[in-house]
Design an enzyme around this catalytic site. Structure first.
Site, short mmCIF file in Angstrom:
data_model
loop_
_atom_site.label_atom_id
_atom_site.label_comp_id
_atom_site.label_asym_id
_atom_site.label_seq_id
_atom_site.Cartn_x
_atom_site.Cartn_y
_atom_site.Cartn_z
N TYR A 33 0.83 -1.20 0.00
CA TYR A 33 0.00 0.00 0.00
C TYR A 33 0.86 1.25 0.00
CZ TYR A 33 0.95 0.81 5.00
OH TYR A 33 1.56 1.08 6.20
N ARG A 52 8.50 4.32 -4.16
CA ARG A 52 8.42 3.28 -3.14
C ARG A 52 7.39 2.21 -3.50
NH1 ARG A 52 7.38 5.39 2.75
NH2 ARG A 52 5.29 5.60 1.90
N ARG A 100 -7.13 -20.59 -2.63
CA ARG A 100 -6.16 -20.44 -1.55
C ARG A 100 -5.04 -21.47 -1.62
NH1 ARG A 100 -4.57 -21.77 3.43
NH2 ARG A 100 -3.92 -20.05 4.78
N HIS A 102 -0.54 -21.23 -0.59
CA HIS A 102 0.54 -20.31 -0.22
C HIS A 102 1.32 -19.84 -1.45
CE1 HIS A 102 -0.56 -21.56 3.73
NE2 HIS A 102 0.42 -20.90 4.31
N LYS A 148 6.58 -1.88 1.80
CA LYS A 148 5.40 -1.32 2.47
C LYS A 148 4.24 -2.30 2.30
CE LYS A 148 3.16 3.14 3.23
NZ LYS A 148 3.30 3.12 4.68
N GLU A 181 12.02 2.60 14.38
CA GLU A 181 11.12 3.63 13.85
C GLU A 181 9.81 3.53 14.60
OE1 GLU A 181 9.95 2.83 9.70
OE2 GLU A 181 10.54 0.75 10.01
N LEU A 206 11.43 1.31 7.12
CA LEU A 206 10.77 1.78 5.90
C LEU A 206 11.43 3.09 5.45
CD1 LEU A 206 8.28 1.13 4.04
CD2 LEU A 206 7.16 3.01 5.23
N1 PMP Z 1 7.62 3.84 8.99
C1 PMP Z 1 6.53 3.07 8.95
C2 PMP Z 1 6.58 1.70 9.56
C3 PMP Z 1 5.34 3.55 8.35
O1 PMP Z 1 4.25 2.77 8.29
C4 PMP Z 1 5.33 4.86 7.81
C5 PMP Z 1 4.07 5.42 7.22
N2 PMP Z 1 3.85 4.93 5.95
C6 PMP Z 1 6.51 5.62 7.86
C7 PMP Z 1 7.63 5.07 8.46
C8 PMP Z 1 6.56 7.00 7.28
O2 PMP Z 1 6.58 6.96 5.88
P1 PMP Z 1 6.04 8.18 5.00
O3 PMP Z 1 6.81 9.38 5.42
O4 PMP Z 1 6.33 7.78 3.60
O5 PMP Z 1 4.58 8.29 5.30
#
Ligand code: PMP
Length: 283
Positions: A33, A52, A100, A102, A148, A181, A206
């Site tokens: 997403y 991304r 379904r 895997h 993501k 994070e 991320l």
């Molecule tokens: N880290 C994680 C785990 C996230 O889910 C997000 C939000 N998408 C971010 C960092 C921040 O990313 P962005 O600045 O692209 O929203």
């Protein structure tokens, strides 16, 4: 006003929008997403979010549902149809529908869902003026946090830990005791010497689009930046702390695990970077 969603080629009423029960996103969280912020009717940081998205799809061997120009058109349409001036756009691509199993079939068509919603800028500004509290929790995620993925169980459990304690965000801590994070944001501190520190992308986090933007803004301000780990203790003793995310921009943090950061008020650098970001980020 009733909301409109885009689902696999059609604009449909949001309340009736649905996907098949054998969508692999539903059964396996087999999808990715992106979330764009919308300001003054425009998508922020379009380029970074698309970059991304293509990375996430490629890494999971999911076929792109359509070229970028077509996707960008639908994003703009969904903003227009939902009359969003300020808010967000959510896009999800799953591997698609299949019996379904895997292992995934080779010829499967990806499924695409896009939604948009309005959000109050006033509320975000009020939150930023007060600053937010974060709580730490172990990082229990997998080794591919650069993707993501909609597979967000560790993130939602972490956020719940924070929410239960009245916090706004969870800061996830790795086995070495260092912050990786937030559950849905990147984590930053400003040290006693005025150095900006945030975790390196090499450390399984991320690649936040807002993080990238703030690094560029910090360079413009000629700030010293260190992409390195920091502990909860170092963050609690720091001059400032803040988080970055598309939907939060730069959000000052005033308490970490119930310990005030700095004066217990939003720091000047976080406020300045938030302003810079809001002025610079519309693309
Ligand atoms: N880290 C994680 C785990 C996230 O889910 C997000 C939000 N998408 C971010 C960092 C921040 O990313 P962005 O600045 O692209 O929203």
């Amino acid at each position: 006003m009733s909301r409109t969603a885009y689902v696999n080629g059609a604009y449909v009423p949001h309340r009736r929008a649905g996907v098949h029960i054998e969508d692999r996103g539903y059964q396996f969280a087999d999808g990715v997403y992106e979330v764009w912020s919308v300001r003054h009717g425009a998508l922020m940081d379009n380029e970074g979010h698309f970059r991304r998205l293509w990375h996430s799809l490629k890494e999971l061997q999911i076929v792109a549902p359509m070229p970028e120009v077509s996707l960008a058109h639908i994003l703009r349409e969904i903003v227009r149809k939902n009359r969003v001036r300020n808010g967000l756009v959510y896009l999800q691509v799953t591997r698609g529908v299949a019996p379904r199993d895997h292992a995934f079939p080779a010829d499967i068509a990806p499924a695409l869902v896009i939604t948009a919603k309005s959000m109050s800028t006033q509320k975000s500004e009020e939150t930023a003026k007060k600053g937010v509290a974060v709580f730490s929790t172990p990082d229990e995620r997998w080794a591919r946090c650069d993707i993501k993925s909609v597979s967000l169980l560790p993130n939602i459990l972490a956020k719940q830990v924070a929410k239960r304690q009245g916090g706004y965000e969870a800061w996830m801590v790795d086995a070495q005791g260092m912050v990786t994070e937030g559950s849905s944001s990147n984590a930053w501190i400003v040290t006693k010497d005025g150095v900006l520190a945030t975790r390196s992308l090499a450390d399984n986090i991320l690649s936040g689009v807002t993080r990238g933007r703030v690094l560029a803004l910090a360079a413009q301000r000629q700030l010293t930046v260190e992409e390195r780990p920091f502990s909860i203790e170092e963050a609690q003793a720091a001059k400032e702390a803040f988080l970055t995310a598309a939907t939060n921009f730069v959000m000052p943090i005033v308490r970490i695990d119930d310990v005030p950061v700095g004066e217990g008020m939003p720091g000047p650098l976080a406020e300045a970077l938030r302003k810079d970001y809001l002025q610079s980020a519309v693309t």
